[in-house]
Design a protein around this motif. Sequence first.
Motif, PDB file in Angstrom:
ATOM      1  N   GLY A 123     -48.289 -16.413   1.002  1.00 32.86           N
ATOM      2  CA  GLY A 123     -48.601 -15.133   1.614  1.00 32.86           C
ATOM      3  C   GLY A 123     -48.094 -13.972   0.771  1.00 32.86           C
ATOM      4  O   GLY A 123     -48.392 -12.839   1.067  1.00 32.86           O
ATOM      5  N   GLU A 155     -43.580  -4.211   0.099  1.00 33.28           N
ATOM      6  CA  GLU A 155     -44.787  -4.493   0.887  1.00 33.28           C
ATOM      7  C   GLU A 155     -44.865  -5.975   1.258  1.00 33.28           C
ATOM      8  O   GLU A 155     -45.232  -6.335   2.366  1.00 33.28           O
ATOM      9  CB  GLU A 155     -46.036  -4.082   0.104  1.00 33.28           C
ATOM     10  CG  GLU A 155     -46.208  -2.576   0.021  1.00 33.28           C
ATOM     11  CD  GLU A 155     -47.162  -2.142  -1.089  1.00 33.28           C
ATOM     12  OE1 GLU A 155     -47.583  -0.995  -1.068  1.00 33.28           O
ATOM     13  OE2 GLU A 155     -47.466  -2.960  -1.993  1.00 33.28           O
ATOM     14  N   PHE A 173     -42.653  -7.045   4.264  1.00 33.14           N
ATOM     15  CA  PHE A 173     -43.255  -6.767   5.575  1.00 33.14           C
ATOM     16  C   PHE A 173     -44.409  -7.716   5.873  1.00 33.14           C
ATOM     17  O   PHE A 173     -44.539  -8.245   6.968  1.00 33.14           O
ATOM     18  CB  PHE A 173     -43.718  -5.307   5.631  1.00 33.14           C
ATOM     19  CG  PHE A 173     -42.589  -4.368   5.913  1.00 33.14           C
ATOM     20  CD1 PHE A 173     -42.195  -4.116   7.221  1.00 33.14           C
ATOM     21  CD2 PHE A 173     -41.885  -3.768   4.897  1.00 33.14           C
ATOM     22  CE1 PHE A 173     -41.134  -3.278   7.493  1.00 33.14           C
ATOM     23  CE2 PHE A 173     -40.816  -2.925   5.154  1.00 33.14           C
ATOM     24  CZ  PHE A 173     -40.438  -2.684   6.459  1.00 33.14           C
ATOM     25  N   MET A 174     -45.214  -7.929   4.832  1.00 30.26           N
ATOM     26  CA  MET A 174     -46.363  -8.820   4.951  1.00 30.26           C
ATOM     27  C   MET A 174     -45.920 -10.233   5.336  1.00 30.26           C
ATOM     28  O   MET A 174     -46.388 -10.820   6.312  1.00 30.26           O
ATOM     29  CB  MET A 174     -47.000  -8.836   3.551  1.00 30.26           C
ATOM     30  CG  MET A 174     -48.321  -9.455   3.465  1.00 30.26           C
ATOM     31  SD  MET A 174     -49.466  -8.585   4.475  1.00 30.26           S
ATOM     32  CE  MET A 174     -50.164 -10.016   5.208  1.00 30.26           C
ATOM     33  N   ALA A 230     -44.384 -10.610   8.720  1.00 27.83           N
ATOM     34  CA  ALA A 230     -45.376 -10.601   9.802  1.00 27.83           C
ATOM     35  C   ALA A 230     -46.081 -11.944   9.900  1.00 27.83           C
ATOM     36  O   ALA A 230     -46.331 -12.452  10.992  1.00 27.83           O
ATOM     37  CB  ALA A 230     -46.395  -9.489   9.561  1.00 27.83           C
ATOM     38  N   ILE A 231     -46.380 -12.544   8.753  1.00 26.84           N
ATOM     39  CA  ILE A 231     -47.034 -13.854   8.775  1.00 26.84           C
ATOM     40  C   ILE A 231     -46.108 -14.888   9.407  1.00 26.84           C
ATOM     41  O   ILE A 231     -46.538 -15.757  10.156  1.00 26.84           O
ATOM     42  CB  ILE A 231     -47.444 -14.280   7.353  1.00 26.84           C
ATOM     43  CG1 ILE A 231     -48.561 -13.392   6.851  1.00 26.84           C
ATOM     44  CG2 ILE A 231     -47.891 -15.732   7.336  1.00 26.84           C
ATOM     45  CD1 ILE A 231     -48.980 -13.663   5.442  1.00 26.84           C
ATOM     46  N   LEU A 232     -44.830 -14.756   9.109  1.00 30.25           N
ATOM     47  CA  LEU A 232     -43.875 -15.715   9.664  1.00 30.25           C
ATOM     48  C   LEU A 232     -43.556 -15.425  11.129  1.00 30.25           C
ATOM     49  O   LEU A 232     -42.765 -16.132  11.739  1.00 30.25           O
ATOM     50  CB  LEU A 232     -42.580 -15.709   8.851  1.00 30.25           C
ATOM     51  CG  LEU A 232     -42.700 -16.243   7.426  1.00 30.25           C
ATOM     52  CD1 LEU A 232     -41.423 -15.984   6.647  1.00 30.25           C
ATOM     53  CD2 LEU A 232     -43.014 -17.720   7.422  1.00 30.25           C
TER      54      LEU A 232
END
Lengths: 287, 428
Positions: free
Chosen positions: B111, B120, B123-124, B127-129
């Motif tokens: 991811g 970035e 945060f990415m 959020a996926i986790l």
Amino acid sequence: MGLKSFFKDKAKTRTDSLVLIKPQSGLFSINFQELWAYRELFWFLALRDILVKYKQAAIGVVWAVIQPVLTMIVFSVIFGGLAKLPSDGVPYPIMVYVGLLPWQFFANSMRASSQSVVGKSTILTKIYFPRLIIPTSAVISGFIDFLVSFVILFVMMIWFRIPPTFNLLFLPLFILLAFTAALGVGLWLSALNVEFRDVIYVVPFLIQAGQYVSPVAYSSAIIPEKWSFLYSLNPMVGVINGFRWAILGTATPDPKNLIISTSCVLLLFLGGLFYFKKVEKTFADII
Amino acid sequence: MNKPIISINNLSKRYLLGLGGGEQYRALRDVIVNSLMSLFRRKYRQNSFEEIWALKDVSFDVEKGQKIAIIGRNGAGKSTLLKILSRITCPTEGEVKIRGRVASLLEVGTGFHPELTGRENIFMNGAILGMTRAEIKRKFDEIVAFSEIEKFIDTPVKRYSSGMSVRLAFSVAAHLEPEILVIDEVLAVGDLMFQKKCMGKMDNVAKQGRTVLFVSHNMEAVRRLCPRAVLLKDGMIVKDGPTSEVVRKYMEVGVEEQGEKIWNSIEDAPGDDVVRMHAVRVLNKNGKVCTKFDVCDEIMLEMEYWVLKDDHPLDATYYLIDERGHTILVTLDNLDSPWNEKKKPVGHYCSRCKVPGNLLNNGQISLLAAVVTHPHPVHVILRDVLRFDVGDAMNPNGVRGNHAMPWPPSAVRPRLQWSEEFVPLDNN
């Protein structure tokens, strides 16, 4: 005080929640609570797509505008200027542009979402999150482009002196309809592409053919009456005619055709949702 | 009231393999052709798939706060089990009840997008986790500090070294606060200092009363972290109990000695775009492939490998691991190699390492062979690639001399230098 304890309780139920992992069963259900818990991820993935798409492009997000503008010029010259097709009583360029807005959103969503699940295969086989987020965020990122290209529409409305009418109040409904159509087709294509990679060859053809059977470059007024039922089966016909009516105040769409188109959109969406939920559990195994 | 935090009941997972083997996905054309064929020949469909049970009737419970290791050889079903527990794939039969949030470190850094900056990506990835933005914001500084990349936080990840991105990825994942943490071999990342830090972080997680599921081939780490272990073989539980017993069983399961492994083509050989392994061998003093040695014999370890890029200072490395899963010794070619700390040019290399007689104790030895750029990355690592047996033929030249007792199970049996001084006792 009461509020605080309320949130505390809520947090507690979230962590104590029981997850039951079972073999795939026949009927599908959507866990809205879970989707809500992951609501930020929709936005994050869409944002990532956009950031990545424009990060190293010299003129960045301007591309979202250039594409429809150039297409509009080509269509206006060929269909309006040379072929002299009717334009619903508004200048040809703006009629085309209003049609292009939802159409390009739809086409871009088709392109992006069909690749979306397969393109995320590394995440898909490593981490769990509601799979619905993947095609949805692909459509959302197209939606952001769509909103950006609206700016040009405002400029054009001022330039051609077209005052907004009360019809504009209905625009959100047609935007919702466009979004539902794009998401519906996105769900189908993203899930189908996992199992059948043929999809990537079908999509460009669908987009090309779709543009001709939708009133993008021309007004749907030129469609003969006897074909109008068949024509309205195309989900984008209702959307585009609705856009033109709401923004430009052109002829009111035939309610009968609008109902047909809307039903097709809903059918596309619910069918896509059903199919996606049915096959999503096997994604990690066959991707 | 204390129900187990994970209860697994008769869990089975079946995979259908097409006879075509390599083909991962179906083309629409094949489906149409197959369906047409099956109209005429009823059995066509059944014949074209082979069934594989990756898991079969696996049941066990994990109590809250327990740290449990899942061990087994490659293909034993560990990864499938973890994939089901982390809801990536669906079981064929049976069910699992999980009471709490599961976070898996199946592979850290998935991811991550190379074009996005470290910030970035945090945060990415968070959020996926399954973290909320508020949660990530709260822990952001901690995550960055732990990963030791403060300076590069606004640099795109594509400019990071592989060590840096792994550190960042691990930091994000390690700062999740799940009730159940699933870890799969993440300790093979980063340099030694960072590995220590990770182990410490995991110990902390465990001490806070979280439940840890740990999958690893590294028996040392398993022993250190988990009091309980489950051993899988061919998708079934072979043993479930205290780690020391299960690890012993693990080292016995599938004991087969092998003195040579060869990969003939670079494409199929294990490794990455820098190094590919050609062969690993265990040789006796006559240069013959051999799996039976005496404690007095010298043993030659040989590896051949291709170097495909010339910008890495590479070290060939061996680990010798005993039956209890302890690493007896680690050795690398650095000091004796003409390329010590220098970049090895592209070509084919053959590294030999002589293990002197009278060093190893008797028992079965499992060999790990690796080629690494010190300290990171690991280009190729082959765990348990070969096994050989060190026997004790009661040779009087050995350390035991003429002592007939069974030798104690010490890690090594080196012949050491002794000296003796003698002063007679006066009977005054």
